[in-house]
Design a protein around this motif. Sequence first.
Motif: not given
Ligand SMILES: C[N+](C)(C)CC(=O)CC(=O)[O-]
Length: 484
Positions: A113, A134-137, A181, A184
Amino acid sequence: MRIAAIGGGVIGGGWIARFLLSGHDVAVFDPHPEAQRIVGEVLANATRAWERLFQAPLPRPGRILWAGSVDEAVRDADYIQESVPERLELKHRIIAEIEAAAPGTALIGSSTSGFKPSELRQGARHPGRILVAHPFNPVYLLPVVEVVGGGAAAERACEILTGIGMKPVRIAREIDAHIGDRLLEAVWREALWLVHDGIATTEEIDDIIRFGFGLRWAQMGLFETYRIAGGEAGMRHFLGQFGPALKWPWTKLMDVPDLDEALIDRIAAQSDAQSGRHSIRALERIRDDNLVGIFQALKANDWGVGQTVRAQEDGFYAREPARAEGYPLRLHQARVSGGWVDYNGHMTEFRYLQVLGDATDAFLIHIGLDADYRAQGRSAYTVETHIRHLAEVKAGELLTVETRLLGHDAKRFRLHHAILRADGSEAATGEHMLLHVDTGAGRAMPMPPALLQALERVAAQDRAPHPDHAGAGIRPIRQREATA
Ligand SMILES: C[N+](C)(C)CC(=O)CC(=O)[O-]
Ligand SMILES: NC(=O)C1=CN([C@@H]2O[C@H](COP(=O)(O)OP(=O)(O)OC[C@H]3O[C@@H](n4cnc5c(N)ncnc54)[C@H](O)[C@@H]3O)[C@@H](O)[C@H]2O)C=CC1
């Protein structure tokens, strides 16, 4: 292509599911004693989500191969996805183990991340093949993947990731936490302050997002949304009006609230009150169903993630036929999923039409009426269908469709499909009239010579008499039958 996944937690599990559902075998290493159960549960949710999301027949899923070590998992791999916990020293150790065993040409994508490629590459033998992916969930649904680290390796990685329905976004300059990120974290930090200062609960903050701007973000990003918010004068007016507010004390900027026991307790208790009645897996399913609905709405609007879904479906339709030669044609097979079964315990009626429709799509591809052809503004529309439901079909059964061409002229063709069960018996038949159309004008038009010739070739194979039921409708109920 041979795939390896190192780490099968929240993110690794999502990657594994996406690769498997796209038809790739995946070798997995995760030392967690319950890794197989956890990945199995993620895969079950992912399969359920894909079955709801896509109209096209899904690829035959790949196999999961559980490895006893990193070495065993990556030995033959072309692409390796690393998803171990976010600790740099652990990632370095895993990358060293991968490099010691994997083919020299294999790419290594890291789910990290926050770490930059230059950090991951420290001490590596072949640093150029190590990238951030880097993917997202949930990885099996959200297409975006941030690819950081340049060169030919990034190009190859983007091809592979596009091939499993993702939308790679290449980030030219590495920074901590990439782009997603970074954004976010800013929102997350503010939200923590709001809870810390007793201004809002976790639920109130979530409501403001999910009933408000979160809905906008799913279909337009920040800049397109704010352009509209500037009214007819657009972005310039928006910046003029709200630019000064950026300097007012609206946000806490870089300050981070102290995540002490009291704040953690408060957040955890509020989160329990908000969502504790659902298990995590149930929450995942609620999230997935909502995402599927959003994706489908955007597909209907040909916008954003809807375009990614459509492109992925086009790929599914263009799959290998069940049997290319021989007659009747065998161009389509389908496995009856649990979700296709109704309250009577058998495949529900509209799924018969789905199998028949998918067989028709396979036939269209067979004669050259594929995505490229449709892109020229021509297609085939079904104008009439008659289905006979002949046998119950249960979850898990493999269905094979036999297709005949019962006739054609310059603008129309008539197909007959028989859906066969594994023992060769008929589960259903479908007869369909299709019209060749100019999609822009919305009216029938003659087929071009190449398509007509393809139909002639199929027609030359159709020598058996037509089935007795061909051309028939539903029989009227005679009075004697009705009262018997
Ligand atoms: C909380 N996180 C930093 C692990 C979130 C991510 O990396 C991406 C996401 O899916 O929100
Ligand atoms: N959870 C999230 O929302 C997101 C996380 N990420 C990134 O993905 C990576 C993994 O995070 P999560 O899946 O959330 O963590 P997780 O804790 O859910 O999963 C990590 C997995 O790695 C396994 N593991 C530990 N040591 C290992 C080893 N030596 N070899 C193989 N497997 C090992 C663990 O058993 C566990 O199953 C991190 O780099 C994280 O930053 C990226 C996007 C979103």
